[in-house]
Design an enzyme around this catalytic site. Structure first.
Site, PDB file in Angstrom:
ATOM      1  N   LYS A   8       0.829  -1.209   0.000  1.00  0.00           N
ATOM      2  CA  LYS A   8       0.000   0.000   0.000  1.00  0.00           C
ATOM      3  C   LYS A   8       0.868   1.265   0.000  1.00  0.00           C
ATOM      4  O   LYS A   8       0.574   2.234  -0.694  1.00  0.00           O
ATOM      5  CB  LYS A   8      -0.870  -0.019   1.261  1.00  0.00           C
ATOM      6  CG  LYS A   8      -2.182   0.629   1.117  1.00  0.00           C
ATOM      7  CD  LYS A   8      -3.202   0.058   2.120  1.00  0.00           C
ATOM      8  CE  LYS A   8      -2.672  -0.172   3.507  1.00  0.00           C
ATOM      9  NZ  LYS A   8      -2.846   0.937   4.421  1.00  0.00           N
ATOM     10  N   ARG A  81     -11.169   2.468   9.021  1.00  0.00           N
ATOM     11  CA  ARG A  81     -10.793   1.116   9.438  1.00  0.00           C
ATOM     12  C   ARG A  81     -12.017   0.363   9.976  1.00  0.00           C
ATOM     13  O   ARG A  81     -11.934  -0.837  10.216  1.00  0.00           O
ATOM     14  CB  ARG A  81      -9.754   1.183  10.574  1.00  0.00           C
ATOM     15  CG  ARG A  81      -8.356   1.597  10.139  1.00  0.00           C
ATOM     16  CD  ARG A  81      -7.399   0.456  10.297  1.00  0.00           C
ATOM     17  NE  ARG A  81      -6.120   0.576  10.959  1.00  0.00           N
ATOM     18  CZ  ARG A  81      -5.071   1.298  10.645  1.00  0.00           C
ATOM     19  NH1 ARG A  81      -5.129   2.204   9.737  1.00  0.00           N
ATOM     20  NH2 ARG A  81      -3.936   1.165  11.269  1.00  0.00           N
ATOM     21  N   ARG A 115      12.394 -12.446   5.293  1.00  0.00           N
ATOM     22  CA  ARG A 115      13.246 -11.330   5.711  1.00  0.00           C
ATOM     23  C   ARG A 115      14.125 -11.693   6.900  1.00  0.00           C
ATOM     24  O   ARG A 115      13.651 -12.238   7.892  1.00  0.00           O
ATOM     25  CB  ARG A 115      12.368 -10.158   6.182  1.00  0.00           C
ATOM     26  CG  ARG A 115      11.866  -9.322   5.055  1.00  0.00           C
ATOM     27  CD  ARG A 115      11.311  -8.047   5.664  1.00  0.00           C
ATOM     28  NE  ARG A 115      10.287  -7.482   4.833  1.00  0.00           N
ATOM     29  CZ  ARG A 115       9.233  -6.817   5.290  1.00  0.00           C
ATOM     30  NH1 ARG A 115       9.067  -6.657   6.585  1.00  0.00           N
ATOM     31  NH2 ARG A 115       8.363  -6.315   4.461  1.00  0.00           N
ATOM     32  N   ARG A 148      13.162 -10.919  12.881  1.00  0.00           N
ATOM     33  CA  ARG A 148      12.406 -10.104  13.842  1.00  0.00           C
ATOM     34  C   ARG A 148      11.061 -10.774  14.103  1.00  0.00           C
ATOM     35  O   ARG A 148      10.494 -11.407  13.213  1.00  0.00           O
ATOM     36  CB  ARG A 148      12.154  -8.702  13.278  1.00  0.00           C
ATOM     37  CG  ARG A 148      13.411  -7.879  13.033  1.00  0.00           C
ATOM     38  CD  ARG A 148      13.041  -6.490  12.557  1.00  0.00           C
ATOM     39  NE  ARG A 148      11.723  -6.508  11.894  1.00  0.00           N
ATOM     40  CZ  ARG A 148      10.936  -5.468  11.735  1.00  0.00           C
ATOM     41  NH1 ARG A 148      11.313  -4.287  12.173  1.00  0.00           N
ATOM     42  NH2 ARG A 148       9.778  -5.541  11.130  1.00  0.00           N
ATOM     43  N   ARG A 159      -1.553 -11.119  12.242  1.00  0.00           N
ATOM     44  CA  ARG A 159      -1.870  -9.758  11.819  1.00  0.00           C
ATOM     45  C   ARG A 159      -2.854  -9.758  10.644  1.00  0.00           C
ATOM     46  O   ARG A 159      -3.775  -8.958  10.583  1.00  0.00           O
ATOM     47  CB  ARG A 159      -0.585  -9.017  11.426  1.00  0.00           C
ATOM     48  CG  ARG A 159      -0.386  -7.761  12.271  1.00  0.00           C
ATOM     49  CD  ARG A 159       0.817  -6.981  11.845  1.00  0.00           C
ATOM     50  NE  ARG A 159       1.954  -7.871  11.686  1.00  0.00           N
ATOM     51  CZ  ARG A 159       3.014  -7.614  10.933  1.00  0.00           C
ATOM     52  NH1 ARG A 159       3.082  -6.520  10.271  1.00  0.00           N
ATOM     53  NH2 ARG A 159       4.025  -8.446  10.852  1.00  0.00           N
TER      54      ARG A 159
HETATM   55  P1  AMP Z   1      -0.803   2.885  11.170  1.00  0.00           P
HETATM   56  O1  AMP Z   1       0.425   3.725  11.009  1.00  0.00           O
HETATM   57  O2  AMP Z   1      -1.811   3.064  10.061  1.00  0.00           O
HETATM   58  O3  AMP Z   1      -0.496   1.434  11.439  1.00  0.00           O
HETATM   59  O4  AMP Z   1      -1.544   3.406  12.488  1.00  0.00           O
HETATM   60  C1  AMP Z   1      -0.922   3.362  13.747  1.00  0.00           C
HETATM   61  C2  AMP Z   1      -1.973   3.302  14.841  1.00  0.00           C
HETATM   62  O5  AMP Z   1      -2.828   4.439  14.750  1.00  0.00           O
HETATM   63  C3  AMP Z   1      -2.912   2.115  14.761  1.00  0.00           C
HETATM   64  O6  AMP Z   1      -2.385   0.980  15.392  1.00  0.00           O
HETATM   65  C4  AMP Z   1      -4.143   2.627  15.492  1.00  0.00           C
HETATM   66  O7  AMP Z   1      -3.952   2.591  16.898  1.00  0.00           O
HETATM   67  C5  AMP Z   1      -4.170   4.085  15.080  1.00  0.00           C
HETATM   68  N1  AMP Z   1      -5.017   4.310  13.881  1.00  0.00           N
HETATM   69  C6  AMP Z   1      -4.606   4.672  12.627  1.00  0.00           C
HETATM   70  N2  AMP Z   1      -5.664   4.791  11.800  1.00  0.00           N
HETATM   71  C7  AMP Z   1      -6.761   4.505  12.533  1.00  0.00           C
HETATM   72  C8  AMP Z   1      -8.152   4.441  12.254  1.00  0.00           C
HETATM   73  N3  AMP Z   1      -8.643   4.699  11.030  1.00  0.00           N
HETATM   74  N4  AMP Z   1      -8.984   4.106  13.280  1.00  0.00           N
HETATM   75  C9  AMP Z   1      -8.533   3.848  14.518  1.00  0.00           C
HETATM   76  N5  AMP Z   1      -7.229   3.881  14.849  1.00  0.00           N
HETATM   77  C10 AMP Z   1      -6.338   4.201  13.879  1.00  0.00           C
END
Ligand code: AMP
Length: 215
Positions: A8, A81, A115, A148, A159
């Site tokens: 992505k 999300r 990896r 890792r 995940r």
């Molecule tokens: P990311 O960098 O997209 O993995 O986001 C890091 C963290 O931000 C996630 O683990 C969530 O805790 C929070 N987060 C990011 N986007 C959202 C979303 N749309 N809804 C809820 N939490 C979010």
């Protein structure tokens, strides 16, 4: 949309390079809110630290607040999300299209589980795509490589399962609204030409705009 490890980030970077569109990543926005100690940042921090989702209301207010003043096209990444987030976005700042990178789980698992990292330097190898000269050993220092936790098959599988559980209803929401565009493939290089072609039906590519400007 796309599972972790689907490319992505790569596809988003290529889109903003070729098209006049602003890339907004919810994770990046949250991290900058936390750094600036804003009210949203303060309430979001504990959820992010715990690895759980930030409550919908906080997220929706934050993202809609970022989108409202924009006078240009935008590409959202990491949001929505959940279905309530998708509904709020749909009602307040309608999206034209949702692009889903549909990469089979086995491909993602195979890519990540190959990896190996040299922990002290952060150098990353891949058993298939970028193998070290001697298996299991760093090319530069001769020290052992480690896998890792994040790159272990069980972790990736866990995940991906969490991603599908959470995201399937969001994809169904967009499919039901007739705006879900699926891109199937194994690698970013394979998917990218299709994304580019599709994007070109929505926005003129940057090069073309510049070229027209000179004619
Ligand atoms: P990311 O960098 O997209 O993995 O986001 C890091 C963290 O931000 C996630 O683990 C969530 O805790 C929070 N987060 C990011 N986007 C959202 C979303 N749309 N809804 C809820 N939490 C979010």
């Amino acid at each position: 949309m796309g599972p972790p490890g689907s490319g992505k980030g790569t596809i988003s970077t290529r889109i903003v390079k070729d098209f006049a569109i602003k890339h907004l990543s919810s994770g990046d926005i949250l991290r900058s809110q936390i750094l600036n100690k804003t009210a949203a940042g303060v309430s979001a921090k504990k959820y992010i630290d715990e690895g759980t989702l930030v409550p919908d209301k906080v997220m929706v207010d934050l993202i809609i607040g970022e989108l409202k003043p924009l006078q240009q096209n935008w590409l959202l990444d990491g949001f929505p999300r959940t279905v309530p987030q998708a509904e709020a976005l749909y009602n307040q700042e309608p999206v034209d299209v949702v692009m889903n990178l549909n990469i089979p789980d086995e491909i993602i698992i195979n890519r990540i589980k190959g990896r190996w990292t040299h922990a002290p330097s952060g150098r990353i190898y891949h058993t298939e795509f970028n193998p070290p000269k001697v298996p299991g050993v760093d090319d530069v220092t001769g020290e052992p490589l480690i896998q890792r936790d994040d790159d272990k098959e069980e972790t990736v599988q866990r995940r991906l399962a969490a991603y599908w559980k959470l995201t399937k209803p969001v994809l169904d929401f967009y499919r039901d609204h007739g705006i879900l565009m699926e891109f199937k493939g194994k690698y970013s290089n394979e998917i990218w030409p299709h994304v580019h072609k599709f994007m070109s039906t929505k926005i003129e590519p940057k090069q073309y705009t510049q070229y027209k400007g000179f004619s």
